[in-house]
Design a protein around this motif. Sequence first.
Motif, short mmCIF file in Angstrom:
data_model
loop_
_atom_site.label_atom_id
_atom_site.label_comp_id
_atom_site.label_asym_id
_atom_site.label_seq_id
_atom_site.Cartn_x
_atom_site.Cartn_y
_atom_site.Cartn_z
N PHE A 41 0.81 -1.22 0.00
CA PHE A 41 0.00 0.00 0.00
C PHE A 41 0.84 1.27 0.00
O PHE A 41 0.32 2.37 -0.13
CB PHE A 41 -0.98 0.02 1.18
CG PHE A 41 -0.35 -0.20 2.54
CD1 PHE A 41 0.31 0.84 3.20
CD2 PHE A 41 -0.45 -1.43 3.17
CE1 PHE A 41 0.87 0.64 4.45
CE2 PHE A 41 0.10 -1.63 4.43
CZ PHE A 41 0.77 -0.59 5.07
N TYR A 42 2.17 1.15 0.13
CA TYR A 42 3.04 2.34 0.04
C TYR A 42 4.41 1.87 -0.45
O TYR A 42 4.88 0.80 -0.06
CB TYR A 42 3.18 3.02 1.40
CG TYR A 42 3.84 4.39 1.32
CD1 TYR A 42 3.07 5.54 1.16
CD2 TYR A 42 5.22 4.54 1.37
CE1 TYR A 42 3.66 6.80 1.05
CE2 TYR A 42 5.82 5.79 1.27
CZ TYR A 42 5.04 6.92 1.11
OH TYR A 42 5.63 8.16 1.00
N ALA A 43 5.04 2.68 -1.31
CA ALA A 43 6.32 2.28 -1.89
C ALA A 43 7.24 3.49 -2.07
O ALA A 43 6.79 4.62 -2.25
CB ALA A 43 6.10 1.61 -3.25
N PHE B 194 15.15 6.35 1.67
CA PHE B 194 14.65 7.41 2.56
C PHE B 194 15.75 7.74 3.58
O PHE B 194 16.28 6.84 4.22
CB PHE B 194 13.40 6.94 3.33
CG PHE B 194 12.19 6.75 2.47
CD1 PHE B 194 11.38 7.82 2.13
CD2 PHE B 194 11.84 5.49 2.01
CE1 PHE B 194 10.25 7.65 1.34
CE2 PHE B 194 10.72 5.30 1.22
CZ PHE B 194 9.92 6.38 0.89
N PRO B 195 16.09 9.02 3.73
CA PRO B 195 17.01 9.39 4.81
C PRO B 195 16.31 9.21 6.16
O PRO B 195 15.07 9.15 6.21
CB PRO B 195 17.31 10.86 4.53
CG PRO B 195 16.10 11.36 3.81
CD PRO B 195 15.59 10.19 3.00
N LYS B 196 17.06 9.15 7.22
CA LYS B 196 16.42 8.99 8.53
C LYS B 196 15.51 10.19 8.82
O LYS B 196 14.34 10.03 9.18
CB LYS B 196 17.46 8.86 9.64
CG LYS B 196 16.80 8.72 11.02
CD LYS B 196 17.79 8.80 12.16
CE LYS B 196 17.03 8.81 13.50
NZ LYS B 196 17.92 8.98 14.66
N GLU B 197 16.04 11.38 8.68
CA GLU B 197 15.28 12.60 8.94
C GLU B 197 14.88 13.25 7.63
O GLU B 197 15.66 13.25 6.67
CB GLU B 197 16.10 13.59 9.78
CG GLU B 197 16.58 13.03 11.12
CD GLU B 197 15.45 12.82 12.12
OE1 GLU B 197 14.32 13.31 11.87
OE2 GLU B 197 15.68 12.16 13.15
N LEU C 29 7.89 8.75 8.29
CA LEU C 29 7.08 7.84 7.48
C LEU C 29 6.63 6.63 8.30
O LEU C 29 5.46 6.22 8.24
CB LEU C 29 7.89 7.39 6.26
CG LEU C 29 7.21 6.44 5.27
CD1 LEU C 29 5.96 7.09 4.67
CD2 LEU C 29 8.18 6.04 4.16
N LEU C 30 7.54 6.04 9.05
CA LEU C 30 7.20 4.88 9.88
C LEU C 30 6.11 5.22 10.89
O LEU C 30 5.15 4.46 11.08
CB LEU C 30 8.45 4.37 10.61
CG LEU C 30 9.53 3.71 9.74
CD1 LEU C 30 10.78 3.45 10.57
CD2 LEU C 30 9.03 2.42 9.13
#
Length: 681
Positions: A118-120, A124-127, A138-139
Amino acid sequence: MMPNRLINEKSPYLKQHASNPVDWYPWSKEAFEKAIKEDKPIFLSIGYSTCHWCHVMEKESFEDKEIAEILNENFVSIKVDREERPDIDSIYMNVCMMMTGRGGWPLTIFMTPDKRPFYAGTYFPKEGSYTRIGLKELLLNISKLWKEDRKKLLDRAEVVVDHLKKLSEKSSEEKLTENITEMLYQKLKDIFDPYYGGFGRRPKFPVPHNLLFLMRYHYSTGKENSIEMVKHTLTNMRLGGIHDHIGYGFHRYSTDERWFLPHFEKMLYDQATLLMAYTEAFQITGESLYKQTVEEIIQYLTRNMLSPEGGFYSAEDADSEGEEGKFYVWSYDELKEIVEDIDLFEDIFGITQEGNYREEHTGRPTGKNILYMRKTLTDISKETGISEEKLSLKISNWRKKLFSERKKRVHPLKDTKILTDWNGLVIAGLSKASVINPEYIKIAKNTADFILSKMKTKNGTVFHRYKDGDADIDGFLSDYSYLVWGLIELYQHSFEEKYLIEAVELTDKMIKHFWDKKGGFYDTPDFGEELIVRPKEGYDGAIPSGNSVAVYNLFRLYRITGNTEYRDRALKTIEFFAEKIKSIPSGYSMMILGFDFYIRDGKDIVISGKDFLQVEKILKQTFDPYRTVVIKKDESLNNLIPHLREIPVKERSEVYICENFSCGLPLTDIEEISEKLIRKS
């Protein structure tokens, strides 16, 4: 810290993450059962061992305790090596392309416990920043939605899966006509870079199957522009920084238009397919630079990538000591200490005191140099007045000194898993290259024998991956089609019957377990793991698709054996993909190459007799991409190739030139044979 479950995996990529604080699972029944039991979404991360941005994301996020705590509390986290599981990667990469318009690795997927995404995204950087969301945010957002508005995510997953299913469904009845080769030629001409060679803009990948098509187009039409595109591309790649001038071999792709700044990882499949392209270019043009490049690629492969057992390893990393390209670049002072005639070296290899390798965003010099040749030796010789022979000797001496010095550095990680499909490509490349040096066929046979003995099951199917004595993972379509390609080339250059017999048997297994009655082949076997969809890919990316190579193989085996089933399945595969081929011919160049083989009038040559070496020597003198050759030494191939039954075996070789499985009168005079077989340009 205690290692996580990935410590028990064979994949070097998965083992890289075994000491992360993230509670990683491999792709397994256990992981999905845990997600169902604990009612958690899946966090799926897909990459490979030599992927630079995979390393970056690991360092920033997966080694970070804060991110690990969020993942461990709210998700079930799964790591997948895309090279071990190309089926999983293919499905979820299509999801990423549908949802974001782009793809790449690391591939980041959020999905339900029953594998519906459902998401891709990719890296992604941490911040986060103003332009992109960070992984931490995002998480937390997705975890909140899962708990408070799950229907929204499930509805989205349903739409995504519906779209995925439509990708593998046939949309219309189409057929290709002969003008598809002209359409592809025109498209490649349109996107060709006249300045630096290659196709499109940056990043620029080698895409050797485009070049293989153009060489066949040149052979069949005589259009000089097609071979000039090939020569311009291969020459500029060989001179550029994408080529490792010290240790040989080619990096994965160029980040710029001019082949100067590579993404430094080295992939086995690139070496294999470039071997084919440079060998054929040498056959056509006779240019020594292409022959030299073939010899150097094989030197790199046998020195760096060949296992003691005979299989070839998968890749070498871009990074060493946590820095991309560090192993390959040089400061001016380092070079000045090692090589004499630094001014001439500077002129030839384009180095500068401040460094020719600049920061991507600021353009500031890094103090480091990538070696690349500004011009060919012929042009440098004209400029400097130094003979090409002397220049070549100087470069050879410099290279030996720099290679010796570079050996002292920390080497990039080598991914030592052995993949059936990529080794199939190497077998094909080495077999073709045997026209340059007959010793190469011995290496190809050694690799083929290893794959057939260690990675083939008792029931005739193949495994995908071999590591540390363990063959595992049911083979995918590419394993069968690439290996068959290699075995056909090996037979065409060694004439050992067992390789042709193996090629036919594996093709029959491929048809049995991968064929879709609608047309084309699934990427996974009918006895494989059930995924949300059964992928079927025809698009040719950096390397050809399994379907494209299957088409080429089937048409060749049809011409060799006369088995019309092979022809019919190849045509039905083309029919399945025809609409897509017509809309984007440059995305299906290998499949069009296969179709081109079918529509051309090629010679099918049968050599009967035990003394065939003289004829074999004649065959190696010419490039003929539409030719098939069978040698009848005895009656062992009669069942496989029924039309051989009519041809007697004599001590003195007789050559039959056949069309439509009907052979002409035998030729015995070596001059007449040469006249018939060698094409006059």
